[in-house]
Design an enzyme around this catalytic site. Structure first.
Site, mmCIF file in Angstrom:
data_model
loop_
_atom_site.group_PDB
_atom_site.id
_atom_site.type_symbol
_atom_site.label_atom_id
_atom_site.label_comp_id
_atom_site.label_asym_id
_atom_site.label_seq_id
_atom_site.Cartn_x
_atom_site.Cartn_y
_atom_site.Cartn_z
ATOM 1 C CG ASP A 38 -0.167 -0.027 2.520
ATOM 2 O OD1 ASP A 38 1.090 -0.070 2.479
ATOM 3 O OD2 ASP A 38 -0.804 -0.007 3.590
ATOM 4 N N GLY A 39 2.161 1.109 -0.093
ATOM 5 C CA GLY A 39 3.022 2.297 -0.174
ATOM 6 C C GLY A 39 3.653 2.688 1.155
ATOM 7 C CD GLN A 98 6.380 24.820 0.386
ATOM 8 O OE1 GLN A 98 5.409 24.923 1.135
ATOM 9 N NE2 GLN A 98 6.485 23.851 -0.505
ATOM 10 C CG ASP A 172 17.620 34.716 -7.098
ATOM 11 O OD1 ASP A 172 18.467 34.934 -6.220
ATOM 12 O OD2 ASP A 172 17.129 33.584 -7.272
ATOM 13 C CE LYS A 195 14.152 33.419 -9.510
ATOM 14 N NZ LYS A 195 14.700 32.137 -9.070
ATOM 15 N NE ARG A 197 10.409 30.781 -8.398
ATOM 16 C CZ ARG A 197 10.832 29.826 -9.206
ATOM 17 N NH1 ARG A 197 10.000 29.248 -10.050
ATOM 18 N NH2 ARG A 197 12.088 29.435 -9.182
HETATM 19 C C1 R5P Z 1 15.311 30.415 -5.851
HETATM 20 O O1 R5P Z 1 15.267 31.329 -5.051
HETATM 21 C C2 R5P Z 1 16.392 29.402 -5.885
HETATM 22 O O2 R5P Z 1 17.605 29.919 -5.458
HETATM 23 C C3 R5P Z 1 16.544 28.805 -7.259
HETATM 24 O O3 R5P Z 1 16.918 29.830 -8.158
HETATM 25 C C4 R5P Z 1 15.269 28.209 -7.759
HETATM 26 O O4 R5P Z 1 14.605 27.563 -6.732
HETATM 27 C C5 R5P Z 1 15.550 27.229 -8.864
HETATM 28 O O5 R5P Z 1 14.339 26.719 -9.324
HETATM 29 P P1 R5P Z 1 14.081 26.483 -10.861
HETATM 30 O O6 R5P Z 1 15.275 25.712 -11.388
HETATM 31 O O7 R5P Z 1 12.819 25.677 -10.919
HETATM 32 O O8 R5P Z 1 13.933 27.819 -11.515
#
Ligand code: R5P
Length: 315
Positions: A38-39, A98, A172, A195, A197
């Site tokens: 069942d995992g 997170q 970033d 950058k 997102r």
């Molecule tokens: C973001 O703040 C991290 O330092 C990475 O730049 C990011 O998590 C990389 O994720 P992905 O390759 O999906 O852009």
């Protein structure tokens, strides 16, 4: 040579665990880990670990939830088998992104993971290049935080790129501090990609702060490459601004989803990652170089076991 030291490797990265064992010259403990139909995960320690100083090696990369639960179950097994001390060795710490409430009604899952690891019975943690260093503070147990940058820099230094021809790029604004350490070690100038997102899969990069980078060799460092959206976007910006060659360095090659396809198509000389995570068969590409951190982790384990300073390894 090592009194009461026991190394246990979960299923997340058997090769790294074996390499650490080889470095320390001690065999991995005999354990059985399997999946029930069942995992659910079943764990059995096939040797006595009573009174031992146990190091559990388990990066919590993909499949993140399985590897995390397996780590918690292994900790519980060790606790109940009367290990004297349990160190969770997390070369890669999943859920590290997170780490704060960046919107209303969202969890702080890194803190939850810290609580789970502590509650399961870990006495200390050894991790490498956390996405956010302050995650150490989510734990109320001793935490040693290693960095892979000297190992990556050693390789890039061997390319002998003259500092006046080198620009080191932060993908970033959150990575500037980390990238500045590379500038200190390798020379060259600093540039930063602006950058934004838009989703977990998509990022938008356009502007470059700093430079000029026209005709120079660019090294872009990120702590992790997941879907490769961030890094490939930065490569594009570097090329648009006239970079002659682009190299990429990262501590954690998560390489999930579209990463391999994106990286194969990008104009990158070489991508250099550590082996903090195993490389999936479908995520291979020609210009990828993996540098091992087994010695770094092994040396840290040796020092923690002997109550010696670990900070020496930060340089
Ligand atoms: C973001 O703040 C991290 O330092 C990475 O730049 C990011 O998590 C990389 O994720 P992905 O390759 O999906 O852009």
């Amino acid at each position: 040579m090592y009194d009461h030291l026991t190394l246990i490797g979960g299923r997340a990265h058997p090769q790294l665990a074996a390499d650490i064992g080889k470095f320390l010259n001690i065999p991995l403990a005999a354990i059985e880990v399997a999946d029930f139909p069942d995992g659910e995960i079943s764990v059995k320690l096939n040797q006595n670990i009573r009174g031992r100083d146990v190091f559990l090696i388990q990066p919590t990369g993909p499949p993140v939830n399985d590897n995390l639960i397996e780590l918690l179950i292994l900790i519980d097994a060790c606790k109940r088998a009367s290990a004297e001390r349990i160190t969770a060795v997390l070369p890669y710490f999943g859920y590290a992104r997170q780490d704060r409430k960046d919107a209303g009604r969202v969890p702080i899952t890194s803190k939850l993971v810290a609580n789970l690891i502590t509650k399961a019975g870990a006495d200390r943690v050894l991790a490498m290049d956390l996405h956010a260093a302050q995650i150490q503070g989510f734990f109320d147990i001793p935490f040693d935080h290693l960095v892979a940058s000297p190992i990556l820099d050693e390789y890039f230094a061997s390319l002998n790129i003259p500092p006046e021809e080198l620009v080191i790029i932060s993908p970033d604004e959150g990575s500037i501090k980390r990238v500045l350490q590379h500038v200190e070690h390798l020379g060259g100038s600093l540039a930063i990609v602006d950058k934004r997102r838009s989703s977990a899969l998509h990022t938008r990069q356009a502007n470059l702060i700093g430079g000029p980078i026209e005709g120079k060799t660019a090294l872009i460092f990120d702590d992790m490459i997941s879907t490769a959206g961030s890094i490939v976007g930065s490569v594009k910006v570097a090329k648009e601004h006239g970079a002659k060659k682009v190299y990429v360095g990262t501590s954690h090659g998560v390489f999930c989803g579209p990463a391999a396809a994106r990286l194969r198509e990008a104009p990158i000389e070489e991508i250099v990652a550590t082996d903090s995570l195993p490389l999936q068969a479908d995520q291979q590409f020609d210009n990828l170089r993996i540098i091992s951190v087994a010695t770094l982790l092994g040396e840290a384990i040796r020092r923690i076991h002997r109550n010696e300073s670990v900070s020496y390894l930060f340089d």
